[in-house]
Design an enzyme around this catalytic site. Structure first.
Site, PDB file in Angstrom:
ATOM      1  N   SER A 197     -53.938  22.528  11.056  1.00 17.26           N
ATOM      2  CA  SER A 197     -53.437  22.294  12.403  1.00 17.26           C
ATOM      3  C   SER A 197     -54.551  21.762  13.312  1.00 17.26           C
ATOM      4  CB  SER A 197     -52.811  23.581  12.950  1.00 17.26           C
ATOM      5  OG  SER A 197     -52.060  23.332  14.108  1.00 17.26           O
ATOM      6  N   ASP A 357     -41.797  20.157  10.939  1.00 19.47           N
ATOM      7  CA  ASP A 357     -43.022  20.340  11.716  1.00 19.47           C
ATOM      8  C   ASP A 357     -43.158  19.154  12.656  1.00 19.47           C
ATOM      9  OD1 ASP A 357     -45.582  20.744  12.700  1.00 19.47           O
ATOM     10  OD2 ASP A 357     -46.597  20.578  10.772  1.00 19.47           O
ATOM     11  N   HIS A 387     -44.347  24.413  10.222  1.00 20.15           N
ATOM     12  CA  HIS A 387     -45.725  24.512  10.689  1.00 20.15           C
ATOM     13  C   HIS A 387     -46.234  25.948  10.618  1.00 20.15           C
ATOM     14  CE1 HIS A 387     -49.245  22.914  12.735  1.00 20.15           C
ATOM     15  NE2 HIS A 387     -49.318  24.075  13.348  1.00 20.15           N
TER      16      HIS A 387
END
Length: 417
Positions: A197, A357, A387
């Site tokens: 991320s 995501d 995610h």
């Protein structure tokens, strides 16, 4: 009295169910568990916002405290790898946690692999000691017989871009010094940089800078990016449109993280989400071409979505809008915008993306741009992924897809590092 208790219980049950329920795609397994996780995260955000409105504390501080409290309720079962030695030190004044495997060596001359890892959390949350990251780094060190360095870079809102990036770059340069690698018995030809991320953002940006910095003699040999966030100019890509309300990273939350990172008033998130933002006259056409998803994405991910907002992108940059654009145009914050010549010098890559995501298209576009620049890329897409799933492979929120992601990530590093 008995009837009133039943009524109150019924009302509470309906209210909680309404709060928890979120429509999810049929492909996502274990939907109830994901709904509960998302409800918990939304509740933390809302309590944090309330505390900030009352002047009690910054909302990020509240979220951090809640996460810490939840982690203290129980250690992640089976997470400890007894043979791995862990030490907390500083690399060029940046705190890092170093994991060293029990085996003396595994390569030529007894040298070991190494992985520099940057945790996620929107540049504002997360820590090296957080259970999911600590377990992952221990597992990497043990299974790969690798020295793993997890970087404790400073976070927003206490600091803003480019401080997080500069911390990560400083730690990387220190680690890649031949003397440091030699002290840790690391093979200089087998050093990876990785992150998930926001950590994937930092890993990609650091990999780019290290690759073009002639003062650094040892380069990263691979980069492994897990659902990375790579740009903030276009939050209307197909994946942002398709997954705007899919747990756990809702589109408006991603916008708020960007604003926190750049040190801009978070009330500007409607501007960042505006369809016209990408087409502002201050953004050069060459930059827009680097994230033109109509040409960079496979047709199966474009689906029925079309670019929006071109006809309204004529306003001038004023006030805080002018403060926002420079950061979003900086390749240190948005690695997807790097020039082909820079991308072509970066190491071979592993890029993990998830269908559900908002960041899916960032990773897919970066895959295409790296490939066009001549970089070998292993693209691993999870059709049932969402995610953050890789961080939820252990108690209490464990998902089968997270376990599969960890296995695929480990196997790739085993074969390519």
């Amino acid at each position: 009295m008995k009837l009133s208790s039943i009524v109150v219980t019924l009302i509470l049950t309906v209210g909680v169910s309404y709060y928890v329920y979120t429509p999810l795609p049929a492909a996502i397994e274990e939907p109830l568990k994901l709904m509960l996780l998302d409800a918990l995260f939304r509740a933390m955000m809302q309590v944090g916002d309330l505390c900030q409105c009352l002047g009690l504390s910054h909302h990020i501080t509240v979220i951090r405290g809640t996460i810490s409290g939840l982690e203290s309720l129980g250690e992640i079962a089976g997470g400890q790898r007894g043979g791995v030695r862990v030490s907390d030190v500083d690399f060029d004044r940046v705190p890092v946690r170093v994991y060293e495997p029990p085996a003396a060596g595994g390569g030529e001359g007894g040298l070991r692999r190494a992985v520099m890892f940057y945790h996620g959390g929107g540049w504002a949350l997360g820590a090296t000691k957080m259970g999911s990251y600590d377990v992952l780094c221990r597992q990497m060190s043990d299974e790969l017989n690798a020295v793993v360095v997890s970087v404790e870079y400073r976070l927003a809102p206490e600091v803003h871009f480019p401080v997080q990036y500069e911390d990560c770059l400083a730690a990387a340069k220190h680690f890649l010094e031949p003397g440091i690698l030699g002290k840790l018995s690391v093979d200089p030809q087998r050093v990876a940089v990785s992150g998930d991320s926001a950590g994937g953002n930092l890993a990609a940006a650091v990999a780019q800078q290290i690759s073009v910095d002639d003062s650094v003699s040892v380069k990263f040999s691979v980069q492994a990016l897990i659902y990375p966030v790579l740009q903030g100019l276009d939050l209307n890509t197909p994946s942002h449109q398709q997954n705007h309300n899919i747990p756990i990273l809702h589109r408006f939350i991603m916008a708020r993280f960007w604003l926190l990172y750049l040190g801009v008033d978070t009330s500007l998130h409607p501007l960042l989400l505006s369809p016209s933002f990408l087409h502002h006259p201050s953004i050069p056409p060459s930059v827009r071409s680097h994230l033109n998803w109509t040409t960079l994405l496979p047709a199966k991910h474009i689906k029925h979505y079309k670019p929006v907002g071109m006809e309204t992108g004529s306003q001038e940059v004023t006030g805080q809008e002018g403060d926002l654009l420079p950061g979003l145009l900086d390749v240190r914050a948005a690695p997807l915008l790097a020039k082909q010549g820079v991308l072509g010098r970066t190491p071979r890559a592993y890029i993990l993306t998830c269908e559900y995501d908002v960041l899916r298209d960032d990773g897919l576009m970066y895959t295409r741009r790296l490939q066009d620049a001549g970089v070998t890329v292993s693209s691993r897409h999870y059709d049932d992924g969402f995610h953050g799933a890789l961080s939820f492979a252990h108690w209490p929120f464990f998902f089968d897809v997270g376990k599969r992601m960890i296995r695929g990530y480990m196997d790739w590093l085993q074969e390519n590092l």
